[in-house]
Design a protein around this motif. Structure first.
Motif, mmCIF file in Angstrom:
data_model
loop_
_atom_site.group_PDB
_atom_site.id
_atom_site.type_symbol
_atom_site.label_atom_id
_atom_site.label_comp_id
_atom_site.label_asym_id
_atom_site.label_seq_id
_atom_site.Cartn_x
_atom_site.Cartn_y
_atom_site.Cartn_z
ATOM 1 N N LEU A 293 0.836 -1.206 0.000
ATOM 2 C CA LEU A 293 0.000 0.000 0.000
ATOM 3 C C LEU A 293 0.871 1.256 0.000
ATOM 4 N N ILE A 294 1.975 1.200 0.747
ATOM 5 C CA ILE A 294 2.876 2.358 0.802
ATOM 6 C C ILE A 294 3.626 2.495 -0.522
ATOM 7 N N GLU A 296 2.712 1.778 -3.445
ATOM 8 C CA GLU A 296 1.847 2.394 -4.465
ATOM 9 C C GLU A 296 1.984 3.912 -4.490
ATOM 10 N N LEU A 297 2.380 4.481 -3.367
ATOM 11 C CA LEU A 297 2.399 5.939 -3.244
ATOM 12 C C LEU A 297 3.783 6.526 -3.463
ATOM 13 N N MET A 298 4.732 5.650 -3.808
ATOM 14 C CA MET A 298 6.125 6.111 -3.963
ATOM 15 C C MET A 298 6.402 6.512 -5.414
ATOM 16 N N ARG B 30 10.860 11.448 -5.865
ATOM 17 C CA ARG B 30 11.855 10.418 -6.203
ATOM 18 C C ARG B 30 13.281 10.935 -6.213
ATOM 19 N N TYR B 195 10.358 9.580 -0.906
ATOM 20 C CA TYR B 195 9.139 9.871 -0.162
ATOM 21 C C TYR B 195 7.910 9.260 -0.816
ATOM 22 N N ALA B 196 6.926 8.969 0.012
ATOM 23 C CA ALA B 196 5.604 8.605 -0.490
ATOM 24 C C ALA B 196 4.805 9.890 -0.643
ATOM 25 N N LEU B 197 3.900 9.909 -1.610
ATOM 26 C CA LEU B 197 3.053 11.090 -1.808
ATOM 27 C C LEU B 197 1.630 10.744 -1.411
ATOM 28 N N MET B 206 -6.014 5.207 4.686
ATOM 29 C CA MET B 206 -4.970 4.263 5.095
ATOM 30 C C MET B 206 -4.876 4.186 6.613
ATOM 31 N N TRP B 230 -10.294 5.438 -2.133
ATOM 32 C CA TRP B 230 -9.180 4.582 -1.682
ATOM 33 C C TRP B 230 -9.731 3.315 -1.038
ATOM 34 N N HIS B 234 -9.208 -0.579 -2.485
ATOM 35 C CA HIS B 234 -8.358 -1.485 -1.701
ATOM 36 C C HIS B 234 -9.153 -2.443 -0.820
ATOM 37 N N LEU B 376 4.721 5.807 8.065
ATOM 38 C CA LEU B 376 3.413 5.183 7.826
ATOM 39 C C LEU B 376 3.398 3.806 8.498
#
Lengths: 298, 593
Positions: A293-294, A296-298, B30, B195-197, B206, B230, B234, B376
């Motif tokens: 799940l994480i 997917e957001l990278m 990224r 980083y995650a966005l 989440m 979301w 999921h 997270l």
């Protein structure tokens, strides 16, 4: 010496609630309550495996008078609450009870959509064509011309026909009972509980205090059991619609319609396929999934 | 270049603002850069004016900032709206076939791109956007490889041909920029971090998954719908039953039904939907069935401005439902906090068997921010409170609403043998029998009321009071709540740099408020200002009603757009300089969106 204990056969008394009903003497709702208690005992369903859910109104007091898990919710909202209960634990037997104002007035929207979803529950509407608990106002099923405190010169609005409404919305089990015919009603309830999907029984449940038009005597003269007509085919939706519109000297009661080819919501919901009731599942999601799940957001 | 860099893309809805926006955000994240993005948009599917600001920097980017360094207008309307706000050192990349820039301020670099001439293939807006994107990457000094990687991913679903076309056209744009325009100096810094966005809505959803939510339902309503999206996409993987319900009345009732049967249950809506839920909220409190409701605030009243932000629902949350009942209300302070707060709120709602409300807003829920993926955490504490899920035997009589010192009574879920009872919205006795109709009893009613309300003591003890950020004894104390944390932090830094010593108190928990702790902090402040995104100062009024505390000044904004740091800085200066004791500032939003 080993003794084998036979599981005790349940009786209607096992479903007796903590307090006695506070309905007026002669109220049609007594017949509905006793039929329900009798059927649950006959089907040997344990009290703790049943949730009886109601809205608000005289008839919605029923959960307090029956020994099952009960929810006495908000006016008109019982079906929405019941859908949530069924989704969280689809192994439970869910019975929803209420009146015509609760179900077809304030709760009309949920009635249509719960039918559409084919939620596996038994919905028993105690239809007395009047608002009783608020001391006698016109209800969505009050007949034209009926005089009440809110329409003292007579009702001018066409009533809802709960049977055609349910049929049109796609209900998979539609029946009508009469509280003065408890055996017939109990049989409908049994069929409804056995039906996998949304089962609707509209029950003529006379209000002896505020409805002086549609009395026991008035119904007794008119009701005709569909079961007595050997030509009637309850799998024929069009015929059901036709019979459901009959009102006058002859009013049909019994099972109007049943179809078993549609999945109930808990069967159609893939998340419920494996793993048992949601209520008993591990709350934490697997670590591997969390990582995905994480990612997917990278 | 300053320590942050902001790109803005403007155009009509349907012109493809979102895709280059996503690509920029990904590119930055990224390359180890932080991101904060805010999209100013309208309730229209095609047309209007959408303006997406993506701000990046090597350190945490707290808000979308004050300035645009690079503007990419996709149509004439967009450049007309924003040209005058472009400062010296900034640049504008545009399609010279369709856009006439007009006269910019001195020092603004105009970067016209002859798209028709450059594109071999048929003219299309996608080409225009990809060329602009690639030219921007060149100007920022990000290098072509990361762009190629992100473009490949972005268009992979559309097939190899589309990927190749986009890469080719990107290369053309990149080379054209290299040959014709002046790059920003120095180029954007890079780091090894990745980083995650997340949008606030994704973070909330989440957070629900991390909290062990097993039932989620909603009715679509901007700006809360992202949570539903979301959850729905999921649901099967995460084992969550998700339902779209006929209305918000059905939503809260269904959510409570599921919670009553034993799962963690959640729903989200915006102000209008929440208004429909209020009767249900009281049911949660009366039946003592926990439920968590997210309200993503938008500009009200009534339908209001569906795509604009506001902190205008606080009083609705405080007063939602008739009668007195315990509740918990908290407003997350940033997007990461959206994720962290959800499990906390569920623990509280479960432990105290009452409704918990999370007060987000459009700024957080639809804004995006870069998050260190290590933050997270999905192994957060799950405390279901006093729940009875099995009966190993024994037949001691069970009273669902047993009167206890904490006010919390062990909750048996349906299906457990020997614990049948009725949960009722009518007032009831300890055993669940109604004391509303036949057996009314003032003593019992009082006892039940006090039992429920005693839970507030436990809730208050379970939640930490807020703490002052910065040095005590500063000349100015800025007080905010919820989503304004980032912009206030930045304003505080700017004020301190300008020689006005400023500290900051951000309120996250609204109920319980910890009023005494707040007053203790504010009593020692020299000039306190409450900053909030609404007309009447809802938090200021609430704080006064709870504590009698009156601040020295107020900064409010209710034009639908969030605060920018300079709005707060200028208002503080204005108030400090005011001889007429101006105590209310309402900054003007300069960007026309």
């Amino acid at each position: 010496m080993a003794t084998v204990l036979e599981p005790q056969k349940l009786t209607a008394a096992d479903f007796k609630g903590k307090v006695d009903p506070d309905w007026c003497a002669g109220c049609g709702d007594f017949g509905v309550l006793s039929s329900l208690q009798k059927v649950l005992a006959e089907m040997n369903i344990q009290p703790h495996d049943v949730v009886t859910i109601s809205g608000i109104g005289c008839s919605s007091n029923l959960p307090g008078f029956i020994n099952t898990y009960g929810m006495h919710t908000l006016h008109g909202r019982a079906l929405a609450v019941a859908t949530g209960v069924k989704m969280a634990n689809h192994k439970l037997h869910v019975v929803v009870t209420g009146g015509d104002g609760d179900g077809f007035g304030i709760g009309g929207n949920h009635f249509i959509h719960t039918i559409r979803r084919n939620v596996d529950l038994l919905y028993v509407a105690m239809d007395n064509q009047i608002y009783g608990l608020t001391t006698g106002q016109t209800s969505p099923t009050s007949r034209i011309g009926m005089k009440t405190k809110s329409m003292p010169y007579g009702n001018v609005e066409e009533p809802i026909n709960p049977i055609t409404l349910a049929l049109a919305a796609g209900a998979t089990f539609v029946a009508r009972g009469f509280s003065a015919e408890p055996k017939h009603l109990a049989d409908l309830m049994k069929q409804g509980l056995e039906h996998k999907g949304f089962s609707f029984i509209d029950v003529f449940s006379p209000c002896v205090t505020y409805n002086h038009d549609n009395t026991y005597a008035w119904f007794r003269e008119r009701v005709r059991k569909l079961e007595n007509d050997p030509s009637y085919d309850s799998s024929d939706w069009h015929e059901a619609m036709k019979r459901a519109t009959l009102w006058g000297d002859e009013i049909p009661i019994g099972k109007f319609f049943q179809r078993t080819d549609r999945l109930a919501l808990d069967q159609a919901e893939p998340v419920l396929d494996h793993g048992g009731p949601m209520a008993y599942r591990e709350p934490r999601i697997p670590l591997e999934l969390a990582k995905r799940l994480i990612k997917e957001l990278m | 270049m300053d320590r942050t860099f902001a790109v803005a893309i403007g155009g009509a809805a349907g012109q493809g603002v979102a895709t280059p926006g996503d690509i920029f955000a990904k590119l930055f994240a990224r390359r180890g850069l932080h991101v904060n993005a805010y999209n100013a948009y309208q309730s229209i599917i095609r047309g209007g004016h959408t303006f997406l600001t993506i701000r990046t920097g090597i350190e945490e980017v707290k808000c979308f900032g004050d300035r645009i360094d690079l503007l990419i207008p996709l149509n004439q309307d967009s450049i007309d709206r924003h040209l005058r706000l472009m400062h010296s050192g900034s640049a504008i990349i545009y399609n010279s076939d369709t856009i006439r820039p007009g006269g910019p301020h001195e020092g603004v670099q105009l970067c016209p791109i002859p798209v028709n001439q450059l594109s071999k293939q048929s003219r299309s807006k996608v080409e225009q956007n990809t060329i602009a994107l690639a030219a921007s990457v060149k100007l920022m000094g990000l290098g072509f490889e990361t762009l190629a990687e992100v473009l490949t991913e972005q268009f992979a679903r559309k097939g190899d041909k589309v990927v190749t076309e986009n890469l080719d056209i990107a290369r053309i744009g990149y080379d054209y920029a290299a040959a014709n325009f002046q790059p920003f100096a120095p180029p954007l810094p890079l780091s090894e971090m990745r980083y995650a966005l997340l949008s606030g809505n994704i973070a909330l959803a989440m957070g629900g998954a991390a909290a062990g939510v097993k039932f989620y339902c909603a009715y679509p309503m901007s700006p809360s719908t992202g949570v539903l999206h979301w959850m729905a996409s999921h649901a099967r993987d995460a084992g969550i039953v998700v339902r779209q319900v006929e209305d918000e009345i059905g939503v809260i009732n269904m959510a409570i039904g599921a919670a009553h049967a034993g799962v963690r249950s959640m729903c989200a809506t915006s102000g209008g939907g929440f208004a429909l839920m209020t009767e249900g909220l009281g049911m949660s409190a009366m039946m003592e069935t926990p439920v968590v409701v997210i309200d993503v605030q938008r500009a009200g009243p009534s339908t209001g401005v569906p795509t604009k932000t506001e902190q205008g629902d606080l009083w609705q949350m405080l007063g939602a439902g008739f009668g007195d009942f315990p509740r918990a209300i908290a407003a997350p302070t940033d997007i990461l906090d959206c994720f962290k707060l959800v499990p906390e709120m569920h623990n509280l709602a479960d432990r105290f068997q009452c409704p918990g409300i999370i007060l987000s807003d459009l700024l957080l829920s639809e804004g995006r921010s870069s998050i260190d993926p290590k933050q997270l955490t999905f192994d957060t504490e799950i405390d279901r409170g006093e729940m009875i899920t099995t009966n190993p035997g024994g037949t001691t009589p069970y009273n669902r609403y047993q009167i206890t010192e904490s006010g919390v009574s062990p909750r048996a879920i349906p299906g457990v043998p020997g614990h049948t009872h009725t949960a009722s919205t009518d007032e009831h006795d300890e055993n669940g029998v109604l004391i509303s109709d036949e057996f009314t009893n003032p003593l019992k009613r009082r006892a039940m009321m006090e039992k429920r309300q005693r839970k507030m003591i436990g809730i208050e003890a379970a939640v930490k009071p807020p703490v002052l950020i910065g040095e005590s004894g500063a000349a100015v104390t800025l007080v905010g709540w919820g989503s304004t944390d980032g912009v206030i932090r930045e304003a505080v830094e700017m004020l301190n740099e300008d020689g006005i010593s400023t500290n900051h108190l951000q309120i996250r928990w609204l109920v319980p408020l910890h009023g005494e702790a707040i007053v203790k902090i504010l009593k020692s402040s020299k000039y306190s200002i409450i900053v909030e995104n609404n007309y009447s100062g809802q938090f200021a009024r609430y704080l006064r009603s709870e504590t009698s505390y009156v601040p020295d000044g107020y900064i409010r904004k209710y034009d639908g757009e969030p605060f920018m740091p300079h709005h707060i800085v200028e208002a503080v200066k204005e108030q400090l300089a005011s001889e007429t004791h101006k105590t209310l500032s309402v900054p003007m939003h300069e960007i026309m969106v």
